[in-house]
Motif scaffolding. Sequence first.
Motif: not given
Length: 327
Positions: A97-116
Motif C-alpha cells: 500500500a505504501r509503495a503503490r500510493f507514495p505520500g498518501v496516508p496508510v491506515l490499518l483497520l483490524g476487526h476482531s481476530m484481525g485487530s490482534f
Amino acid sequence: MQEHPLTLTSDDDHLIHGTLFEPDQPRAVLVISHGMAEHDGRYAGFARWLGEHDIATITFNHRGHGPASAKDDLGHYSDQQGWHKVTDDLYRVLGHARARFPGVPVLLLGHSMGSFIAQSCIQQHKKAADALILSATNRINKPQLLAYQLLIGGLLKVYGRRHRSPTLTNLSFGRFNKAFEPARTDSDWLSRDPAQVDAYLADPLCGFQCTTGLWQDFVRGILSINPGQWPKDLPVHLFAGTEDPVAEMGTGVTRHFRAIRDAGVKRVTLRLFEGGRHEMLNETNVDQVRDYILSLCQSHIQPEQPGPEHASQGKKAGARPSGVDTD
C-alpha cells in the motif's frame, strides 16, 4: 473506481490474495485485516463506498481463510510459526500500500481476530501504518488466555495441530451467543440485522471451525501484545458495539483503550455504538458506522498547504482530543 486482483508472495512462498479498490484520485488508503472464520469479500461493499469518497482500500485473506485456502487448510494458519506468518503477511500488504500510493496516508483497520494481528504487526513494525483502527477488539485478559493455553496444550498433545475441537468452538463462538438466548440462530451475536446473520450462515467460507494449532497461535499472539512497545505518536482508534460479547459488552474494549492510553500512546480514541453487536459494519446502523470510519480516514489526510493569507489559520489535520465517545 477500479478493482484490481492483488497477489503478493511471502517469504515461504505463500500467496497472499486480495483486492485493491482504487478511486481515480485516492487521498488515503485503508488496509483491512478481517476477523476469524470470515473472508475479505465481506468488505467489498464498504470498500466501494469508501472509493466514492476518494479512499482506496486493500482487502486480503489471512492464512486459512478465503476461497484460495484448500479444504484441509481452512481455519489453519500454518504447521509452524503461524502467528509470525500472518503478521508478516499483513506487513507485506501494508508495504505494498505504501509503495503503490507514495505520500498518501496508510491506515490499518483490524476487526476482531484481525485487530490482534494488526496490533502485533504494528508492535513489530512501528512505521508500517500512519494510524491504527481497531474494530471489536478486547483487552489482553491474561488469566483467561493462560487458562485457554493450558487447555489447548492438552488438546494438542492428544489430537495434534490440525484437530478441530468442538470444545474450543463452544468456549468462543458458542459462549458469545448465550447473551442473546433465546436466539434465532447460533450466530445472533454477530448483528441485530437478521439478513446479515443469514448471509453469514449461508456463506461456505464463514463460520467454520478453526484448528487447535490456529487457536494456539492466536492465544500466544494476543499474549505477546504490549501497548508499551507501540510507537507513542501512533494515532489509535477503537470502536465496538455495547452489545458485543467479544468486547465484553463494551467494558473490555474500554479497559484496552485505557491500557493503551496509560502506556503513553498520545492519541487514543474510543467510540461505542449503543446496542451494536460484533460486526458493526454489518449492523442496522451501518451508515453511521461507515461515516465514522470515513471521518477517521479523512482526519489523517494532510490538507493542502495554505497560502500566506491563510497560514495563521492552518490546523494540523486530524487534531482532536483523546477520549471516549458513546452513542
